[in-house]
Design a protein around this motif. Sequence first.
Motif, PDB file in Angstrom:
ATOM      1  N   GLY A   7       0.705  -0.922   0.082  1.00  0.00           N
ATOM      2  CA  GLY A   7      -0.019  -0.197   0.079  1.00  0.00           C
ATOM      3  C   GLY A   7       1.000   1.204  -0.122  1.00  0.00           C
ATOM      4  N   ILE A   8       2.020   1.196  -0.309  1.00  0.00           N
ATOM      5  CA  ILE A   8       2.870   2.123  -0.389  1.00  0.00           C
ATOM      6  C   ILE A   8       3.274   2.750  -1.825  1.00  0.00           C
ATOM      7  N   LYS A   9       2.524   3.800  -2.221  1.00  0.00           N
ATOM      8  CA  LYS A   9       2.478   4.638  -3.469  1.00  0.00           C
ATOM      9  C   LYS A   9       3.700   5.255  -3.797  1.00  0.00           C
ATOM     10  N   LEU A  10       4.493   4.983  -4.689  1.00  0.00           N
ATOM     11  CA  LEU A  10       5.745   5.512  -5.203  1.00  0.00           C
ATOM     12  C   LEU A  10       6.053   5.269  -6.601  1.00  0.00           C
ATOM     13  N   ALA A  11       6.861   6.093  -7.084  1.00  0.00           N
ATOM     14  CA  ALA A  11       7.185   5.963  -8.598  1.00  0.00           C
ATOM     15  C   ALA A  11       8.189   5.084  -8.511  1.00  0.00           C
ATOM     16  N   PRO A  12       8.492   4.071  -9.603  1.00  0.00           N
ATOM     17  CA  PRO A  12       9.778   3.282  -9.739  1.00  0.00           C
ATOM     18  C   PRO A  12      10.847   3.985  -9.836  1.00  0.00           C
ATOM     19  N   SER A  13      10.592   5.278 -10.399  1.00  0.00           N
ATOM     20  CA  SER A  13      12.037   5.953 -10.608  1.00  0.00           C
ATOM     21  C   SER A  13      12.479   6.468  -9.241  1.00  0.00           C
ATOM     22  N   THR A  14      11.763   6.591  -8.239  1.00  0.00           N
ATOM     23  CA  THR A  14      12.153   7.157  -6.916  1.00  0.00           C
ATOM     24  C   THR A  14      12.895   6.030  -6.363  1.00  0.00           C
ATOM     25  N   VAL A  15      12.123   4.746  -6.410  1.00  0.00           N
ATOM     26  CA  VAL A  15      13.143   3.603  -5.741  1.00  0.00           C
ATOM     27  C   VAL A  15      14.508   3.418  -6.390  1.00  0.00           C
ATOM     28  N   TRP A  16      14.594   3.785  -7.846  1.00  0.00           N
ATOM     29  CA  TRP A  16      15.593   3.692  -8.423  1.00  0.00           C
ATOM     30  C   TRP A  16      16.651   4.528  -7.895  1.00  0.00           C
ATOM     31  N   GLU A  17      16.351   5.946  -7.583  1.00  0.00           N
ATOM     32  CA  GLU A  17      17.036   7.033  -7.310  1.00  0.00           C
ATOM     33  C   GLU A  17      17.528   6.763  -5.805  1.00  0.00           C
ATOM     34  N   ILE A  18      16.899   6.098  -4.922  1.00  0.00           N
ATOM     35  CA  ILE A  18      17.245   5.699  -3.597  1.00  0.00           C
ATOM     36  C   ILE A  18      18.239   4.829  -3.832  1.00  0.00           C
TER      37      ILE A  18
END
Length: 275
Positions: free
Chosen positions: A50-61
């Motif tokens: 239930g955690i809404k996040l862009a895939p690109s944000t995961v990539w950047e982190i």
Amino acid sequence: MNSRHVHLSRNPRPGRPRTVTSVRRLILRLAEENPTWGYRRIHGELTLLGIKLAPSTVWEILKAEGIDPSTHRSNVTWATFLHSQAEAILAMGFIETVTLTGQRQYILAAIHHAHRNVRVLGTTAHPTHAWVTQAIKNLVMDLGDAGQLTAIKFMIRDRDAKYPAVIDEILSQAGIRTVLTAVRTPRMNSIMERWVRSLRREVLDRTLLWNEAHLRRALREYEQHYNHHRTHRTLQAAAPLRVVPEPLNPPQLEPLRVRRHDRLGGVLHEYQHAS
């Protein structure tokens, strides 16, 4: 400088807000605990939570922390594989010795990685493919009878020519995958090699073995000693098939009486409380 320019510079457009710290920690945890997951697989797991996040944000982190966002980091080391799969691993090996008659004997044994309990599968002067095949069939049946067969997924062995190819098929049919060690790399079968060293140091190098029958009796005694009494550092001083007892209370230490039980004519010593 006109008024419009001043107005825009004082009210800059807000950028994307920084990801919540707890979510960042979770992303890094998922990456650490699952080295085969790329950033999109991690993003999918977050979505399920239930955690809404862009895939690109995961990539950047991941990239900011020096972690490869792709699955290129999924090269699992041999040590990591052994540690993570210990409950599902058996290792197998041959040991050679010579009796007083001058006859060379071959011992085939298997050991469980997690619990360290050993099984001597047999001894013979002639380790033919038929003999080895029957020994493996017996092992599979014994595991089945003990209710342990479904838990074993891997069998580690070297590339010794004494192993026929058919045993891999027998193990495969039982749901066990054969994992071969690299050529001249005994450390890849280190658990088995360590047991072989213990067997040599504690029995084979200290016992005059008259013949094959005497060798088999000695191996039965050592298998019992190793599985039910001999302590192991890896098991926090427990034996493979015996847990560590509760510590004695001070009043119990005063009348302490311990007796010695000898195996193999005194080659092996075991100590127990006298009744």
